[in-house]
Design a protein around this motif. Structure first.
Motif, PDB file in Angstrom:
ATOM      1  N   ASN A   1      46.455  30.548  46.823  1.00  0.00           N
ATOM      2  CA  ASN A   1      45.848  31.585  47.656  1.00  0.00           C
ATOM      3  C   ASN A   1      44.910  32.472  46.850  1.00  0.00           C
ATOM      4  N   VAL A   2      45.312  32.794  45.622  1.00  0.00           N
ATOM      5  CA  VAL A   2      44.486  33.636  44.759  1.00  0.00           C
ATOM      6  C   VAL A   2      43.197  32.900  44.405  1.00  0.00           C
TER       7      VAL A   2
ATOM      8  N   GLU B 129      40.860  32.877  47.369  1.00  0.00           N
ATOM      9  CA  GLU B 129      40.189  34.167  47.545  1.00  0.00           C
ATOM     10  C   GLU B 129      39.074  34.356  46.518  1.00  0.00           C
TER      11      GLU B 129
ATOM     12  N   CYS C 213      36.163  32.335  47.742  1.00  0.00           N
ATOM     13  CA  CYS C 213      35.524  33.017  48.880  1.00  0.00           C
ATOM     14  C   CYS C 213      34.676  34.196  48.413  1.00  0.00           C
ATOM     15  N   PHE C 214      35.190  34.975  47.466  1.00  0.00           N
ATOM     16  CA  PHE C 214      34.451  36.126  46.964  1.00  0.00           C
ATOM     17  C   PHE C 214      33.189  35.680  46.226  1.00  0.00           C
TER      18      PHE C 214
ATOM     19  N   GLN D 177      40.275  45.922  39.955  1.00  0.00           N
ATOM     20  CA  GLN D 177      41.321  44.910  39.998  1.00  0.00           C
ATOM     21  C   GLN D 177      42.213  44.989  38.753  1.00  0.00           C
TER      22      GLN D 177
ATOM     23  N   MET E  54      45.817  41.247  46.853  1.00  0.00           N
ATOM     24  CA  MET E  54      45.428  40.470  48.024  1.00  0.00           C
ATOM     25  C   MET E  54      45.317  41.360  49.268  1.00  0.00           C
ATOM     26  N   THR E  55      46.160  42.366  49.358  1.00  0.00           N
ATOM     27  CA  THR E  55      46.129  43.270  50.498  1.00  0.00           C
ATOM     28  C   THR E  55      44.887  44.157  50.474  1.00  0.00           C
TER      29      THR E  55
ATOM     30  N   LEU F  56      42.032  43.603  48.862  1.00  0.00           N
ATOM     31  CA  LEU F  56      40.826  42.883  48.493  1.00  0.00           C
ATOM     32  C   LEU F  56      39.586  43.297  49.292  1.00  0.00           C
ATOM     33  N   PRO F  57      39.668  43.487  50.605  1.00  0.00           N
ATOM     34  CA  PRO F  57      38.452  43.903  51.321  1.00  0.00           C
ATOM     35  C   PRO F  57      37.888  45.238  50.838  1.00  0.00           C
TER      36      PRO F  57
ATOM     37  N   TYR G 142      35.127  43.510  48.162  1.00  0.00           N
ATOM     38  CA  TYR G 142      33.981  43.316  49.040  1.00  0.00           C
ATOM     39  C   TYR G 142      33.183  44.599  49.257  1.00  0.00           C
TER      40      TYR G 142
END
Length: 94
Positions: free
Chosen positions: A7-8, A11, A14-15, A50, A65-66, A68-69, A73
């Protein structure tokens, strides 16, 4: 509750794609040198945020992960807004 490494990695992919697409679609306002500096500065800000979360949190991966937005972003979106030649409308369209 632990988050799988897959999952990491997903992400991160995606980033990276988000940053690449934003940089590819923009008509930049400034010279190439300043554009690279501003975009790199926003990514450095993301890495610092981070790293601070990783060093301070009790469950750092879950918190990363929570948030991240907001922590990843949002700084890039602000940089895209600063770099967009057409202003707010171009940044939103990107």
């Amino acid at each position: 509750m632990s988050i799988p490494l897959g999952n990491v990695i997903f992400e991160l992919i995606c980033f990276t794609a988000f940053v690449g697409i934003c940089a590819g679609l923009l008509k930049f306002r400034y010279s190439t040198k300043y554009n690279i500096l501003i975009l790199t500065g926003s990514i450095v800000a993301v890495v610092c945020i981070q790293a601070a979360i990783l060093s301070a949190a009790s469950e750092p991966i879950s918190l990363l992960m929570t948030l991240l937005p907001i922590t990843a972003y949002l700084p890039v979106i602000i940089a895209v807004h600063i770099l967009a030649k057409g202003g707010f409308a171009a940044a939103v369209a990107t």
